[in-house]
Design an enzyme around this catalytic site. Structure first.
Site, PDB file in Angstrom:
ATOM      1  N   ASP A 157      -0.194  -0.820  -4.724  1.00 10.24           N
ATOM      2  CA  ASP A 157      -1.555  -0.285  -4.774  1.00 10.24           C
ATOM      3  C   ASP A 157      -1.549   1.158  -4.286  1.00 10.24           C
ATOM      4  OD1 ASP A 157      -4.238   0.247  -4.773  1.00 10.24           O
ATOM      5  OD2 ASP A 157      -4.785  -1.277  -3.291  1.00 10.24           O
ATOM      6  N   LYS A 170     -14.368  -7.155  -7.705  1.00  8.97           N
ATOM      7  CA  LYS A 170     -14.813  -7.285  -6.317  1.00  8.97           C
ATOM      8  C   LYS A 170     -16.329  -7.424  -6.318  1.00  8.97           C
ATOM      9  CE  LYS A 170     -11.048  -4.615  -4.210  1.00  8.97           C
ATOM     10  NZ  LYS A 170     -10.655  -3.296  -3.647  1.00  8.97           N
ATOM     11  N   ASP A 214      -8.980  -0.994 -10.642  1.00  4.31           N
ATOM     12  CA  ASP A 214      -9.760  -1.521  -9.526  1.00  4.31           C
ATOM     13  C   ASP A 214     -11.006  -0.680  -9.303  1.00  4.31           C
ATOM     14  OD1 ASP A 214     -10.768  -2.646  -7.222  1.00  4.31           O
ATOM     15  OD2 ASP A 214      -9.174  -1.938  -5.914  1.00  4.31           O
ATOM     16  N   GLU A 274      -1.678  -1.007  -9.035  1.00  3.79           N
ATOM     17  CA  GLU A 274      -3.136  -0.993  -8.951  1.00  3.79           C
ATOM     18  C   GLU A 274      -3.682   0.415  -8.779  1.00  3.79           C
ATOM     19  OE1 GLU A 274      -6.561  -2.928  -6.003  1.00  3.79           O
ATOM     20  OE2 GLU A 274      -4.571  -3.837  -6.140  1.00  3.79           O
ATOM     21  N   LYS A 295       0.831  -1.202   0.000  1.00  2.00           N
ATOM     22  CA  LYS A 295       0.000   0.000   0.000  1.00  2.00           C
ATOM     23  C   LYS A 295       0.869   1.256   0.000  1.00  2.00           C
ATOM     24  CE  LYS A 295      -4.329  -1.550   0.298  1.00  2.00           C
ATOM     25  NZ  LYS A 295      -5.375  -1.158  -0.659  1.00  2.00           N
TER      26      LYS A 295
END
Length: 362
Positions: free
Chosen positions: A189, A266, A242, A217, A161
């Site tokens: 990400d 997702k 995403d 991402e 992250k």
């Protein structure tokens, strides 16, 4: 097998440590969990996690949407899957988390009726998958410690992250890469927190430093498809869309524009299996690989996502590690975890037997 009733409840799961990203910090998982009861007393389980910053859903909006849709699908036959899904999708706009919970529970019942685990219903491509593990946002030193612990626990794919500051983000990723042994894959990400130009600059810096990032991402804001394409066009590293992908229409637009190299699915974003399958099928048609991920949610949603990933050959990466950070797991049954390997149950449907601590919402 007709739908007789839908019960709405909630569970709460404390985390061992805070889950930190550039946009949020989570100390516990609060989740709406539904039970669809049929006239022959079968029970289908579904879950919805509030994620206001991503889906716009709160606990109240999820409950209200489920109650609205509930009245439309009670009495419907589980075999009439297409009509049930059309009713769920069209009764209310948005509210994808509520729709995902209902969709999940209906598919659970459908698979139970035909005595088949969901991963086989979806294609049975494999019975087990490998998940990556998320390295929480923190100082480079904190993130290195967390990364080394994950590697020592058997993880070979680290989702790092970043997103607070490009200079610090580079230091975070470089520090982890320097201590990671050969064969450890680094995914980055940015959680929408870079601008297109800064994203190109930092990703190019990763490339020039030989950090060999597997993919980056969602480097830019979800709405900025042109900015996403700018990044994809100007770096060698693969870019994963995403938050930019909530529907099959979003996915198709991104693929037609060649705005990203990979698509992240997702269930909470797209409204469940029915729409996730559309995204996956479009991606396969377009020659684009998919990743299956989850929100900060319980093993109910993780089990659902894992079964879809196991069913479909075109889903090649997974980020389903959330339950490893739970103080305790209230969900009995479902998928099994052994380090970075997730294995499906052969119990029909989701394979969930019980949920401890479930409290009905009246």
């Amino acid at each position: 097998m007709n739908i007789k009733d839908i019960m709405i409840g909630r569970i709460n799961i404390p985390l061992k440590q805070a889950f930190k990203t550039a946009i949020t910090t989570i100390n516990e998982v609060d989740e709406v969990v539904i039970k669809i009861i049929t006239d022959n007393e079968k029970v289908g389980i579904g879950s919805a996690v509030p994620s206001a910053q991503i889906t716009g859903d709160s606990e109240k909006s999820i409950i209200d949407a489920i109650n609205l849709i509930k009245d439309k699908i009670i009495g419907m036959n589980i075999d009439n899957l297409e009509e049930i899904m059309s009713t769920i999708d069209n009764t209310i706009s948005g509210n994808t988390s509520a729709k995902a919970a209902l969709d999940m529970a209906v598919y659970d019942l459908f698979a139970q009726k035909y005595n088949i685990p969901l991963y086989k219903l979806f294609g049975g491509s494999k019975k087990s998958i490998v998940t990556d593990i998320t390295i929480n946002l923190g100082t480079p030193e904190e993130m290195v410690r967390e990364a080394m612990q994950a590697i020592n626990n058997g993880f070979k794919h680290l989702k790092v992250k970043v997103g607070t500051d490009p200079i610090m983000d580079f230091k975070r990723v470089k520090s982890i890469k320097q201590v990671a042994r050969k064969g450890i894959n680094i995914r980055v990400d940015a959680d929408q927190e870079w601008t297109p130009k800064s994203a190109v600059k930092i990703i190019t810096k990763f490339e020039d430093a030989g950090l060999d990032i597997e993919f980056v991402e969602q480097p830019v804001k979800a709405w900025d498809i042109e900015g996403l394409k700018f990044v994809t066009d100007n770096v060698r590293t693969d870019i994963l869309a995403d938050e930019a992908v909530h529907s099959s229409r979003d996915a198709l637009k991104i693929m037609q524009m060649r705005a990203a190299d990979l698509i992240n699915i997702k269930l909470m974003k797209c409204g469940g299996f029915h729409n996730a399958l559309k995204i996956c099928n479009i991606a396969e048609t377009m020659g684009v690989k998919c990743m299956m991920s989850c929100m900060a949610e319980s093993k109910i949603g993780v089990t659902a996502a894992a079964n879809l990933a196991m069913g479909k050959k075109n889903i090649v990466n997974t980020n389903l590690d959330m339950i490893m950070n739970f103080e305790s797991d209230p969900v009995v049954g479902g998928v099994e975890f052994e380090e970075n390997i997730i294995t499906a149950s052969d119990i029909p449907g989701l394979g969930i037997i019980n949920i401890t601590g479930w409290e009905e919402i009246i």
